[in-house]
Design an enzyme around this catalytic site. Structure first.
Site, PDB file in Angstrom:
ATOM      1  N   CYS A  25      15.464  38.384   2.230  1.00 13.54           N
ATOM      2  CA  CYS A  25      15.338  37.859   0.876  1.00 13.54           C
ATOM      3  C   CYS A  25      16.633  37.149   0.477  1.00 13.54           C
ATOM      4  CB  CYS A  25      15.050  38.931  -0.161  1.00 13.54           C
ATOM      5  SG  CYS A  25      13.623  39.934   0.202  1.00 13.54           S
TER       6      CYS A  25
ATOM      7  N   ARG B 206      16.208  32.782   4.461  1.00 11.64           N
ATOM      8  CA  ARG B 206      16.309  34.248   4.465  1.00 11.64           C
ATOM      9  C   ARG B 206      14.960  34.936   4.289  1.00 11.64           C
ATOM     10  NH1 ARG B 206      21.650  35.685   3.464  1.00 11.64           N
ATOM     11  NH2 ARG B 206      21.005  37.770   2.873  1.00 11.64           N
TER      12      ARG B 206
ATOM     13  N   TRP C 291      11.292  38.038   1.733  1.00 11.62           N
ATOM     14  CA  TRP C 291      10.751  38.400   3.047  1.00 11.62           C
ATOM     15  C   TRP C 291      10.208  39.803   2.854  1.00 11.62           C
ATOM     16  CZ3 TRP C 291      11.548  42.067   6.960  1.00 11.62           C
ATOM     17  CH2 TRP C 291      10.974  41.756   8.199  1.00 11.62           C
TER      18      TRP C 291
ATOM     19  N   ASN D 297      17.443  42.219  -3.271  1.00  6.31           N
ATOM     20  CA  ASN D 297      17.459  41.994  -1.825  1.00  6.31           C
ATOM     21  C   ASN D 297      17.913  43.289  -1.180  1.00  6.31           C
ATOM     22  OD1 ASN D 297      17.766  41.079   0.779  1.00  6.31           O
ATOM     23  ND2 ASN D 297      19.716  40.043   0.381  1.00  6.31           N
ATOM     24  N   GLY D 298      17.085  43.852  -0.310  1.00  9.48           N
ATOM     25  CA  GLY D 298      17.464  45.102   0.360  1.00  9.48           C
ATOM     26  C   GLY D 298      16.303  46.067   0.382  1.00  9.48           C
TER      27      GLY D 298
ATOM     28  N   GLU E  25      16.851  34.358  26.695  1.00  9.03           N
ATOM     29  CA  GLU E  25      17.036  33.541  25.493  1.00  9.03           C
ATOM     30  C   GLU E  25      15.976  32.434  25.429  1.00  9.03           C
ATOM     31  OE1 GLU E  25      18.249  33.641  22.771  1.00  9.03           O
ATOM     32  OE2 GLU E  25      18.434  31.598  22.045  1.00  9.03           O
TER      33      GLU E  25
ATOM     34  N   LYS F 289      13.230  31.915  22.398  1.00  9.45           N
ATOM     35  CA  LYS F 289      13.080  30.653  21.663  1.00  9.45           C
ATOM     36  C   LYS F 289      11.622  30.207  21.650  1.00  9.45           C
ATOM     37  CE  LYS F 289      15.779  30.606  20.059  1.00  9.45           C
ATOM     38  NZ  LYS F 289      16.915  31.402  19.874  1.00  9.45           N
TER      39      LYS F 289
ATOM     40  N   GLU G  67       9.205  32.602  19.596  1.00  8.25           N
ATOM     41  CA  GLU G  67       9.347  32.724  18.145  1.00  8.25           C
ATOM     42  C   GLU G  67       8.881  31.490  17.371  1.00  8.25           C
ATOM     43  OE1 GLU G  67      14.207  32.203  17.943  1.00  8.25           O
ATOM     44  OE2 GLU G  67      13.254  33.429  16.430  1.00  8.25           O
TER      45      GLU G  67
ATOM     46  N   HIS H   8       6.716  43.902  40.940  1.00  7.59           N
ATOM     47  CA  HIS H   8       6.617  45.334  40.625  1.00  7.59           C
ATOM     48  C   HIS H   8       5.655  45.594  39.461  1.00  7.59           C
ATOM     49  CE1 HIS H   8       9.664  46.477  43.495  1.00  7.59           C
ATOM     50  NE2 HIS H   8      10.395  45.447  43.075  1.00  7.59           N
TER      51      HIS H   8
ATOM     52  N   LYS I 255      15.871  34.236   8.732  1.00  4.96           N
ATOM     53  CA  LYS I 255      17.081  33.924   9.489  1.00  4.96           C
ATOM     54  C   LYS I 255      18.028  35.115   9.575  1.00  4.96           C
ATOM     55  CE  LYS I 255      19.993  31.098  11.484  1.00  4.96           C
ATOM     56  NZ  LYS I 255      19.690  30.804  12.893  1.00  4.96           N
TER      57      LYS I 255
HETATM   58  O1  M6R Z   1      22.842  36.544  12.736  1.00  2.54           O
HETATM   59  P1  M6R Z   1      22.683  37.271  14.021  1.00  2.54           P
HETATM   60  O2  M6R Z   1      23.231  36.527  15.185  1.00  2.54           O
HETATM   61  O3  M6R Z   1      23.218  38.673  13.971  1.00  2.54           O
HETATM   62  O4  M6R Z   1      21.109  37.394  14.232  1.00  2.54           O
HETATM   63  C1  M6R Z   1      20.575  38.123  15.294  1.00  2.54           C
HETATM   64  C2  M6R Z   1      19.105  37.826  15.483  1.00  2.54           C
HETATM   65  O5  M6R Z   1      18.377  38.206  14.359  1.00  2.54           O
HETATM   66  C3  M6R Z   1      18.856  36.342  15.761  1.00  2.54           C
HETATM   67  O6  M6R Z   1      19.591  35.906  16.850  1.00  2.54           O
HETATM   68  C4  M6R Z   1      17.355  36.096  16.025  1.00  2.54           C
HETATM   69  O7  M6R Z   1      16.976  36.716  17.199  1.00  2.54           O
HETATM   70  C5  M6R Z   1      17.077  34.591  16.077  1.00  2.54           C
HETATM   71  N1  M6R Z   1      15.976  34.278  15.210  1.00  2.54           N
HETATM   72  C6  M6R Z   1      16.680  34.103  17.403  1.00  2.54           C
HETATM   73  O8  M6R Z   1      16.436  32.737  17.418  1.00  2.54           O
END
Ligand code: M6R
Length: 593
Positions: free
Chosen positions: A2, A27, A73, A99-100, A470, A474, A477, A493, A588
């Site tokens: 949020c 956020r 969120w 927020n929280g 990674e 990407k 998501e 396996h 984010k």
């Molecule tokens: O801000 P941070 O690097 O701590 O965030 C960690 C993850 O939440 C962040 O990398 C998330 O996995 C991304 N959406 C991936 O693209």
């Protein structure tokens, strides 16, 4: 998660808050809302959906100079009107955005608020009514402090009071909140990027504080009511450039910024060929018997390269931990470990919780972050800036390569060995430029071929396997295709059972020692119907490979192979017409456990 913004001043609060919310939409974007002062009463506008929708339902017919806003969120309750913020107390006096997460909200309802009606499923509505409950016996700021003393969990709150409407109250615990001053008003927000351009001073709000904010007056108190003098810092907002420029999406802009980010890192951390890092930080690492990286998501995958650098270059045993796992487990520690937290935002709650835990035990903490003013930076003994500038797209891109670059420089500085790192990083930045220009047509072509797949696998070994992790994150998501990464040796396996006719299996091959074995593993998958693709380094490439990347130093290859995979994810999502910068269910900055 949020995002919250509040404004009090002489300007139009409505436009400042709406613009701030747009900047904070990264956020969370399930619902949004705001409360604006119209003469002597706050009016509330809220609904599910994005800020663009909030702009449509907001009334522009009155002058307003005080307001609070929220982009959500969802954590407690469905995405709907009732659960959207702001929330209002039963007697309609107090209005709040939150927020929280309040962990004990059910108990608070039972203990104090059994006579109250609740119109939402949120924990936030409990707070606003708890404030009302105490306000019957004391003044507003005491009621807020009293309510705070009962809350367990994380919160940044902006509260307004219909009986005293020229004030915004703000409080915080564990969740970020920053206060910015301009000549004609005060803005309070979850992130600096939500501030209007004329904010020239700011300070980061500490936990367990309450601020009473009037147009030109900010009073900060602790929970006991003792006044605390805020320390303001100067702010240059151009450093927080968040425009999309000519791009349709932040993600592509941020992918293409990577060469500049790496050059910025080289400029910051190198003096000729020497890596320039605070000697106290170097000593702290040299005096430790083990390095523990802690991170989540993309930052975690970047950390595996940190482990590689420190073990190979410095001979220091290094382990990578998933932050959320360390919250509840207590793995055996060595006598003198040092912790390196990697986080783009510096606000990831899982990391912050673990950081506080190990700091309390007296261990030294280093943060590698893109947000040197963040909560994590604040709690750290040493902070290394990854210099990536604001990353807006939910899918992290430039922070991955930037974190790896900074970790490689730190390892070089600790090892004190002569290496060609500076030239090698320069070469990486050039190669990323070549990838962006020359390989884009091939990447687009591959994206078209795989866009309708049900499942996709990345395979590799060693650092190619970590790059695959990674790459898979990407792709999944933003394309919503079920994508996973495996060590190619692991396929046989179990996972190979999932291969069907045409399932894409993408091999990343950048290391000489594993070139032929990964190809053999790919052939095994192809023999069972997979459609194999190869992303390889030029020196190891076969002519039929799908994407061939110009050579870079063997220990930096994930910084280039992942760029191809970032672009692949981007174009698959683009062809599927997905919301690239704001993928579903995500946000984010993950500030909840
Ligand atoms: O801000 P941070 O690097 O701590 O965030 C960690 C993850 O939440 C962040 O990398 C998330 O996995 C991304 N959406 C991936 O693209």
């Amino acid at each position: 998660m949020c995002g919250i913004v509040g404004y009090i001043g002489v300007k139009d609060a409505r436009s400042i808050i709406l613009e701030g919310l747009k900047a904070l939409e990264y956020r969370g974007y399930d619902s949004s809302g705001l409360a604006l002062l119209d003469k002597n009463e706050f009016k509330i506008y809220k609904d599910k959906g994005r800020i663009a929708h909030l702009c449509e339902i907001t009334d522009y017919s009155f002058e307003t100079h005080v307001g609070i806003g929220h982009t959500r969120w969802a954590t407690h309750g469905m995405v709907n009107y009732d659960n959207s913020h702001p929330h209002i107390s039963n007697n309609k006096r107090f209005i709040l955005v939150h927020n929280g997460i309040i962990e004990n909200y059910r108990k608070l309802k039972i203990d104090y608020l059994s006579d109250y009606n609740f119109y939402s499923e949120t924990d936030s509505e409990v707070i606003v009514n708890l404030i009302e409950f105490y306000s019957k016996k004391m003044c507003t700021d005491s009621a807020i402090r009293k309510a705070m003393s009962k809350l367990e969990g994380s919160y940044a709150l902006l509260i307004v009071d219909n009986e005293n409407p020229d004030v915004i109250y703000c409080v915080k615990n564990k969740t970020p909140l920053i206060l910015g001053m301009s000549n004609d008003g005060v803005t309070i927000a979850s992130d600096i990027i939500a501030f209007p351009k004329d904010v020239n001073k700011y300070f980061i709000f500490e936990d367990q504080r309450i601020a009473i904010i009037k147009q030109n007056d900010v009073k900060i108190m602790d929970l006991m009511g003792f006044e605390i003098k805020p320390e303001f810092k100067d702010l240059k907002l151009d450093e927080y450039n968040i425009s999309k420029g000519n791009y349709d999406h932040y993600m592509l802009k941020e992918i293409e910024e990577q060469p500049d980010v790496i050059r910025r890192i080289i400029t910051k951390y190198f003096d000729d060929d020497n890596a320039v890092i605070d000697y106290k930080l170097i000593d702290a690492i040299n005096n430790s018997d083990k390095i523990n990286f802690v991170a989540c998501g993309t930052s975690l995958y970047a950390s595996f390269m940190g482990k590689y650098f420190f073990e190979k270059l410095c001979g220091i045993p290094t382990e990578c931990f998933v932050a959320s796992e360390l919250v509840y487990s207590n793995p055996l520690m060595t006598k003198k470990p040092i912790f390196i937290f990697v986080s783009q935002s510096g606000e990831t709650l899982d990391c912050i919780t673990v950081m506080k835990k190990y700091k309390q035990q007296g261990f030294k903490i280093i943060s590698i972050t893109n947000s040197v003013e963040s909560t994590m930076a604040h709690y750290s003994d040493f902070v290394l800036d990854i210099c990536a500038n604001t990353e807006i797209s939910v899918a992290s891109t430039k922070s991955y390569t930037a974190s790896i670059a900074v970790m490689s420089i730190l390892a070089k500085a600790v090892s004190n060995k002569k290496t060609n790192l500076k030239n090698n990083l320069n070469r990486v930045s050039q190669v990323i430029e070549d990838i962006i220009v020359d390989l884009k047509p091939l990447v687009k072509d591959m994206a078209k071929k795989i866009q309708n797949s049900k499942a996709i696998f990345y395979i590799g070994r060693g650092i190619d396997y970590w790059a695959g992790d990674e790459a898979a994150l990407k792709l999944k998501e933003i394309s919503y295709i079920n994508t996973d990464s495996y060590s190619s040796g692991e396929l046989k396996h179990g996972t190979i059972a999932l291969i069907e006719d045409g399932t894409p299996v993408i091999a990343i091959i950048t290391q000489e020692g594993t070139n032929s074995i990964i190809r053999s593993n790919l052939a095994e998958a192809e023999a069972r119907g997979a459609k194999g693709y190869v992303i390889s380094l030029e020196s190891l490439a076969y002519s039929k490979d799908d994407i061939i990347i110009p050579n870079v130093a063997h220990y930096l290859t994930p910084m280039v192979s992942v760029v191809v995979c970032q672009m692949l994810a981007y174009y698959v999502a683009l062809y599927k017409n997905n919301d690239i910068d704001k993928p579903k269910n995500l946000a984010k900055s993950v500030t909840v456990e």
